[in-house]
Design a protein around this motif. Structure first.
Motif, short mmCIF file in Angstrom:
data_model
loop_
_atom_site.label_atom_id
_atom_site.label_comp_id
_atom_site.label_asym_id
_atom_site.label_seq_id
_atom_site.Cartn_x
_atom_site.Cartn_y
_atom_site.Cartn_z
N HIS A 8 -5.14 -60.85 -21.74
CA HIS A 8 -5.23 -62.30 -21.42
C HIS A 8 -4.09 -62.96 -21.44
O HIS A 8 -3.14 -62.62 -21.85
CB HIS A 8 -6.31 -62.53 -22.57
N GLU A 9 -4.42 -64.22 -20.75
CA GLU A 9 -3.12 -65.21 -20.82
C GLU A 9 -2.11 -64.73 -20.21
O GLU A 9 -0.88 -64.85 -20.44
CB GLU A 9 -2.80 -65.79 -22.21
N ASN A 10 -2.27 -64.01 -19.03
CA ASN A 10 -1.35 -63.28 -18.26
C ASN A 10 -0.70 -64.24 -17.50
O ASN A 10 0.50 -63.84 -16.90
CB ASN A 10 -2.08 -62.16 -17.15
N THR A 11 -0.83 -65.43 -17.40
CA THR A 11 0.10 -66.47 -16.45
C THR A 11 0.96 -67.15 -17.30
O THR A 11 1.74 -67.97 -17.05
CB THR A 11 -1.23 -67.66 -15.95
N GLY A 12 1.07 -66.94 -18.51
CA GLY A 12 1.66 -67.54 -19.65
C GLY A 12 2.95 -66.50 -19.84
O GLY A 12 3.05 -65.43 -19.46
N GLY A 13 4.02 -66.97 -20.65
CA GLY A 13 5.40 -66.04 -20.76
C GLY A 13 5.26 -65.81 -22.41
O GLY A 13 6.34 -65.32 -22.80
N TRP A 14 4.14 -65.46 -23.10
CA TRP A 14 4.30 -65.37 -24.66
C TRP A 14 3.79 -63.86 -24.75
O TRP A 14 4.01 -63.46 -25.96
CB TRP A 14 3.45 -66.27 -25.40
N TYR A 15 3.43 -63.05 -23.87
CA TYR A 15 3.03 -61.79 -24.20
C TYR A 15 3.97 -60.98 -22.93
O TYR A 15 4.13 -61.45 -22.10
CB TYR A 15 1.60 -61.62 -23.85
N TRP A 16 4.07 -59.78 -23.45
CA TRP A 16 4.97 -58.76 -22.63
C TRP A 16 4.30 -58.60 -21.13
O TRP A 16 5.10 -58.29 -20.28
CB TRP A 16 5.46 -57.46 -23.29
N TRP A 17 2.93 -58.85 -20.98
CA TRP A 17 2.28 -58.61 -19.81
C TRP A 17 2.10 -59.90 -19.04
O TRP A 17 1.60 -59.95 -18.19
CB TRP A 17 0.81 -57.97 -19.83
N ASP A 31 2.59 -57.25 -9.45
CA ASP A 31 2.22 -56.08 -9.11
C ASP A 31 2.07 -54.98 -10.31
O ASP A 31 0.97 -54.18 -10.46
CB ASP A 31 3.01 -55.23 -7.86
N GLU A 32 2.98 -55.05 -11.16
CA GLU A 32 2.96 -54.24 -12.30
C GLU A 32 1.71 -54.60 -13.16
O GLU A 32 1.04 -53.77 -13.66
CB GLU A 32 4.19 -54.39 -13.20
N TYR A 33 1.51 -55.90 -13.27
CA TYR A 33 0.35 -56.45 -13.94
C TYR A 33 -1.06 -56.09 -13.32
O TYR A 33 -1.90 -55.31 -14.18
CB TYR A 33 0.34 -57.91 -14.25
N LYS A 34 -1.06 -56.08 -12.29
CA LYS A 34 -2.34 -55.86 -11.66
C LYS A 34 -2.56 -54.10 -11.66
O LYS A 34 -3.56 -53.48 -11.90
CB LYS A 34 -2.48 -55.96 -9.98
N ALA A 35 -1.78 -53.39 -11.59
CA ALA A 35 -1.73 -51.84 -11.76
C ALA A 35 -1.86 -51.48 -13.24
O ALA A 35 -2.58 -50.67 -13.42
CB ALA A 35 -0.17 -51.20 -11.40
N LEU A 36 -1.29 -52.12 -14.19
CA LEU A 36 -1.55 -51.94 -15.60
C LEU A 36 -3.02 -52.40 -15.78
O LEU A 36 -3.60 -51.46 -16.41
CB LEU A 36 -0.87 -53.08 -16.48
N PHE A 37 -3.60 -53.33 -15.39
CA PHE A 37 -5.10 -53.65 -15.76
C PHE A 37 -6.12 -52.57 -14.99
O PHE A 37 -6.82 -52.21 -15.68
CB PHE A 37 -5.50 -55.17 -14.95
N ALA A 57 -9.07 -63.41 -18.23
CA ALA A 57 -8.68 -64.48 -18.71
C ALA A 57 -7.25 -65.07 -18.77
O ALA A 57 -6.73 -65.01 -19.61
CB ALA A 57 -9.29 -64.72 -20.08
N PRO A 58 -7.07 -65.81 -17.45
CA PRO A 58 -5.72 -66.28 -17.66
C PRO A 58 -5.56 -67.69 -18.44
O PRO A 58 -6.58 -68.20 -18.83
CB PRO A 58 -5.46 -66.73 -16.16
N ALA A 59 -4.43 -68.11 -18.74
CA ALA A 59 -4.16 -69.18 -19.35
C ALA A 59 -3.87 -70.26 -18.51
O ALA A 59 -3.28 -70.21 -17.41
CB ALA A 59 -2.78 -69.17 -19.98
N ALA A 68 -2.74 -66.96 -11.10
CA ALA A 68 -4.09 -66.72 -11.77
C ALA A 68 -5.02 -65.96 -10.84
O ALA A 68 -5.65 -64.79 -11.18
CB ALA A 68 -4.94 -67.89 -12.34
N PHE A 69 -5.21 -66.52 -9.88
CA PHE A 69 -6.39 -65.86 -8.74
C PHE A 69 -5.61 -65.32 -7.51
O PHE A 69 -6.65 -64.65 -6.69
CB PHE A 69 -7.24 -67.11 -8.42
N TYR A 70 -4.56 -65.26 -7.39
CA TYR A 70 -3.89 -64.50 -6.25
C TYR A 70 -2.68 -63.40 -6.89
O TYR A 70 -3.11 -62.32 -6.54
CB TYR A 70 -3.41 -65.47 -5.29
N ASP A 71 -1.77 -64.10 -7.16
CA ASP A 71 -0.50 -63.23 -7.49
C ASP A 71 -0.97 -62.09 -8.52
O ASP A 71 -0.57 -60.90 -8.31
CB ASP A 71 0.61 -63.94 -8.12
N ARG A 72 -1.58 -62.46 -9.72
CA ARG A 72 -1.88 -61.47 -10.72
C ARG A 72 -3.28 -60.86 -10.90
O ARG A 72 -3.75 -60.41 -11.68
CB ARG A 72 -1.40 -61.96 -12.03
N TYR A 73 -4.19 -61.70 -10.11
CA TYR A 73 -5.68 -60.90 -10.03
C TYR A 73 -6.12 -59.78 -9.65
O TYR A 73 -5.70 -59.28 -8.73
CB TYR A 73 -6.60 -62.02 -8.80
#
Length: 211
Positions: A8-17, A31-37, A57-59, A68-73
């Protein structure tokens, strides 16, 4: 079933993902985030676990819409619930959370998904709030969503406040807190159904949730 709010909160900078970087290198690219999910979801499904409702759940999605809805969706075929996490100051919260709610609920409606508020509250907790915000939970929280002029936020399936960590840091009012009366007002209103509601509990039982 359980709701799994994965990475969650993948659009923020406080988690490693999230979208932070270290030595000018992204900690987790889009691309790494989407592949990880997707890898995590496939791994769990392949293990035979199928009682999960997948929540994305993006932040602050109204501030970081493209991220939130394109780059990391991960894709609408990968999720069941699209939610958001939002914290703001007491004075900014009402407008900020409504904007996020409208953004997410509109996306959900257009993509045949459920909408929710994954995690929310006043940024630093409510322990120091004064009587000027005594009705905050009723006006800025519940009524704010349920009287949405665009009629998007009325579609959210649940809203979750953050934890009561200790007596010096909490987000749900205690009886001696200035916001307690507004919280009770929300509880007694038609704007919300709490988890202990008898009709809700009956519906859960009839659906076999406790079997």
């Amino acid at each position: 079933p359980i709701i799994f709010r994965l990475f969650h909160e993948n659009t923020g900078g406080w988690y490693w993902w999230g979208v932070d970087s270290y030595d000018d290198v992204q900690t987790c690219s889009d691309d790494e985030y989407k592949a990880l999910f997707n890898f995590t979801q496939d791994y769990i499904h392949d293990a035979g676990v199928h009682n999960i409702l997948w929540e994305y759940a993006p932040a602050k999605p109204s501030d970081d819409y493209d991220s939130a809805f394109y780059d990391r969706y991960p894709g609408s075929d990968r999720i069941d619930i699209v939610a958001f996490d939002r914290y703001s100051t007491d004075s900014d919260y009402k407008d900020d959370v409504l904007s996020d709610c409208q953004t997410v609920a509109e996306w959900a409606e257009n993509h045949n998904l459920l909408a929710a508020i994954g995690e929310t509250g006043i940024s630093s907790g409510i322990q120091d709030e004064t009587s000027s915000y005594k009705d905050w939970y009723y006006t800025d929280f519940g009524k704010n969503f349920m009287t949405d002029s665009k009629n998007y936020c009325t579609q959210i399936v649940y809203a979750l406040a953050w934890e009561n960590a200790n007596e010096h840091s909490y987000w749900v009012p205690l009886p001696n807190n200035e916001l307690w009366s507004g919280f009770q007002k929300l509880y007694e209103s038609d704007y919300a159904i709490f988890a202990d509601n008898s009709d809700w509990q009956t519906s859960l039982s009839d659906a076999g949730y406790y079997s």
